[in-house]
Write an enzyme that holds these catalytic residues in place. Structure first.
Site, PDB file in Angstrom:
ATOM      1  CB  ILE A 558      -0.911  -0.023   1.239  1.00 21.11           C
ATOM      2  CG1 ILE A 558      -1.694  -1.422   1.048  1.00 21.11           C
ATOM      3  CG2 ILE A 558      -1.751   1.346   1.285  1.00 21.11           C
ATOM      4  CD1 ILE A 558      -2.707  -1.549   2.681  1.00 21.11           C
ATOM      5  CG  HIS A 559       3.081   4.279  -2.971  1.00 21.83           C
ATOM      6  ND1 HIS A 559       2.701   5.364  -3.572  1.00 21.83           N
ATOM      7  CD2 HIS A 559       4.655   4.234  -3.085  1.00 21.83           C
ATOM      8  CE1 HIS A 559       3.696   6.238  -3.963  1.00 21.83           C
ATOM      9  NE2 HIS A 559       4.809   5.544  -3.598  1.00 21.83           N
ATOM     10  CB  VAL A 560       0.122   7.050   1.374  1.00 26.53           C
ATOM     11  CG1 VAL A 560      -0.464   8.310   1.661  1.00 26.53           C
ATOM     12  CG2 VAL A 560      -0.384   5.654   2.220  1.00 26.53           C
ATOM     13  N   GLY A 561       0.322   8.133  -1.905  1.00 23.97           N
ATOM     14  CA  GLY A 561       0.727   9.588  -2.683  1.00 23.97           C
ATOM     15  C   GLY A 561       1.778   8.999  -3.632  1.00 23.97           C
ATOM     16  CB  VAL A 606      -1.149   3.191  -5.420  1.00 21.05           C
ATOM     17  CG1 VAL A 606      -1.128   2.122  -6.336  1.00 21.05           C
ATOM     18  CG2 VAL A 606      -1.561   4.586  -6.049  1.00 21.05           C
TER      19      VAL A 606
END
Length: 638
Positions: A558-561, A606
């Protein structure tokens, strides 16, 4: 039910109690690692024939070096014992108290010269000293491991852990540097009370040890009584023990970790050894032992300002440059010590420059960044190894610095009742050579290694993270695993509240659609939740990306930004530990949307599947606007 006011009050009580723990803990370490050798060379063998005294000084100096180096091998065993301790008070607090009490009692015993045994039977003294010192060192290590191991047990919140660590480091600095302020007044005062002489005699050193021992025990009791261990969040990763072999292999297989470690080791030996010889500088070279408190005041004041100054400067100045500035200041200080050794004003300026260093902070951050470097290069994420590196280096540098200090005292004739008047030009030259020229060479080496061999800058790390994320998203960075034939289905819940997006609809910083297998959500708020029941495998040091695996084997990140790697963790708060089991819908990350947008980055969340070849099919999206408790996909995978 605990009110918000009560919760805040409890949090502050825990912070203060934890911070008090390192006040006595660091003072104890300073007394043992720095001033014990001073006591050995000046007061321990008072009344013993000089030839025997010098033999015992050499023996003890050598034994201390060997024992401290051997401690590096013992620490993983001690960590294993602490981690497997189960009591109604928790696993850490009992060892805090036991380790502190036993080591404090033994500290007092060795500061008595084992009750003057060397005067009657120096062979028996040497044998007992080895037994007592090893026992002391082991129990101190129990206390040390238990103290810092408590941080994740006290709080689940990454930000709060940072606060606890900062508080502990701050009081630790006071405990360490405070010794420099009090050592001469205390040893002189109590020697005067016992003998009527204004000097640092054995009686004064014993009183000094008793004061430090009492402080250490009271500090440990403060931690034990003022904090609460929360065992429900301890990560499973803690069950994977790190041996000394793992540590060295982790360094060898990661060239950047190797160079960072080597640069720090050179710095640390120089720094600790110089701290150990400053007393000799004031007593035997300047002839002003009663002014030694000045060194402690300077170190405390400079340290008070440099720690909070670092994050401010680092916003404008790369950490590699800050490291270089600190090392150049250290090099300048040695030049002042060498050429202005008889001038107190120049020595004071040198002490200011000597303590103006960012080496420890830069090293910790660089070692942390080397985790992603190693993962990209070798496919292995050596988090536990990385965390073990700096304490190991500190122990090695402490051992060598003890040897340097003891050797200086012997070779320069600064033992027993010697004074500044007894020093010959040859004595002074020997002192300078080992006390300043050798550390100066180490400081220069540290600077050269870090500047020319350490490549992980903030910008380079951002590139590494982006490349690693791309590999993870494509499945290229996944470890080879045996072929599986059984197909299972995992239900995924939205990891954020917001609008569901296909990866192809998300544009990266170069306006190219994202590739890989997964989905994205344009978030309504700054919260990220677990998409399924599983285990958090890892977190990037920049806090914006985590890896998670479901209970039935589905791996995702899980990727933030987009571009948020450049924020280097600012605006992100983690609510879990790596290795922790989590439930679907459990809050994992909070992030500051306004901060991300002001920095010019996208806040899209994402989710990539890291083993796309194992995925048989993705179910249909359930709605375009989703909440974190909504099922969004059914993933069939091997």
């Amino acid at each position: 039910m605990e009110t918000a006011s009560q919760k805040k009050s409890r949090k502050w009580r825990e912070r203060i109690a934890f911070a008090l723990g390192n006040l006595g803990h660091s003072a104890f370490y300073g007394a043992l690692s720095t001033y014990f050798i001073v006591f050995v060379t000046s007061g321990m063998f008072d009344g013993v024939e000089k030839s025997i005294a010098n033999k015992l000084i050499g023996l003890i100096t050598g034994l201390v070096v060997i024992i401290r180096l051997a401690e590096v091998l013992v620490d993983p065993v001690i960590g294993n014992v602490v981690d497997n301790t189960q009591t109604k008070w928790g696993k850490f607090k009992p060892w805090q108290v036991i380790g502190s009490v036993v080591s404090s009692i033994l500290l007092v015993v060795i500061f008595t010269g084992i009750f003057g045994l060397a005067k009657t039977n120096w062979i028996l003294f040497a044998i007992l000293f080895v037994i007592i010192f090893i026992t002391l060192d082991v129990f101190y290590s129990f206390c040390d491991v238990a103290y810092w191991g408590m941080v994740p047990a006290i709080s689940e919140d990454s930000k709060e852990r940072g606060v606890l660590t900062s508080f502990g480091s701050f009081t630790g600095s006071i405990g360490w540097n405070g010794l420099t302020i009090i050592v001469v007044p205390v040893t002189t005062f109590f020697t005067f009370l016992a003998t009527g002489k204004h000097e640092q005699g054995p009686q004064g050193w014993l009183a000094f040890a008793i004061i430090i021992a009492i402080l250490a025990v009271l500090s440990a009791l403060a931690v034990a009584s003022g904090t609460t261990e929360k065992t429900n969040v301890l990560r499973e990763a803690a069950n994977e023990k790190t041996t000394i072999k793992d540590v060295f292999l982790g360094i060898i297989h990661n060239d950047q970790m190797l160079w960072i470690s080597l640069a720090y080791l050179m710095y640390s030996i120089a720094y600790v050894a110089t701290n150990g010889v400053l007393f000799y500088l004031f007593k035997f070279v300047l002839g002003k032992p009663n002014e030694f408190w000045i060194a402690g005041i300077i170190a405390t004041v400079v340290g008070f300002f440099t720690a909070p100054l670092y994050p401010i400067l680092n916003k404008f100045i790369p950490r590699k440059t800050l490291f270089a500035i600190g090392q150049l200041s250290m090099i300048a200080s040695y030049l002042l010590f060498i050429f202005g050794r008889s001038n107190l004003v120049l020595i004071i300026i040198g002490l200011v420059l000597f303590n103006f260093t960012f080496a420890q902070l830069v090293t910790v951050l660089s070692l942390t960044d080397s985790i992603e470097y190693g993962q990209l290069k070798n496919g292995n994420r050596n988090e536990a190894v990385t965390l073990a590196v700096r304490p190991m280096l500190d122990k090695i540098s402490g051992a060598f610095s003890n040897g340097i200090v003891g050797t200086i005292a012997l070779l320069a004739g600064m033992t027993g009742s010697a004074t500044a008047k007894d020093m010959t030009p040859q004595n002074i030259h020997t002192f300078e050579l080992l006390a300043f020229y050798l550390p100066l060479a180490l400081a220069i080496l540290s600077l050269l290694i870090f500047v020319f061999k350490v490549k992980i800058t903030e910008k380079e790390h951002a590139k590494i993270v982006e490349e690693l994320q791309t590999k993870l998203a494509s499945g290229a960075a996944s470890a080879d695993e045996p072929e599986l034939s059984k197909v299972v289905t995992t239900e995924l819940f939205a990891p954020a509240d917001g609008s569901f997006m296909k990866l192809s609809d998300v544009l990266d910083e170069d306006n190219r659609p994202l590739s890989g297998t997964g989905f994205a959500i344009k978030p309504q708020n700054g919260h990220v939740y677990a998409p399924f029941d599983g285990t958090v495998k890892f977190t990037f040091s920049t806090k914006h990306t985590l890896g998670i695996i479901s209970d039935d084997g589905l791996e995702a990140i899980i990727h933030v930004g987009l571009g948020t790697v450049n924020l280097r963790g600012e605006g992100f708060v983690s609510h879990y530990q790596d290795g922790q089991k989590v439930k679907a819908g459990q809050l994992l990350i909070e992030f500051d949307q306004d901060l991300i947008k002001k920095a010019g980055y996208s806040d899209v969340v994402v989710t990539f599947f890291t083993q796309p070849k194992r995925i048989e099919s993705l179910g249909q999206l359930c709605g375009e606007t989703v909440a974190h408790n909504d099922k969004v996909l059914e993933v069939s995978h091997k």
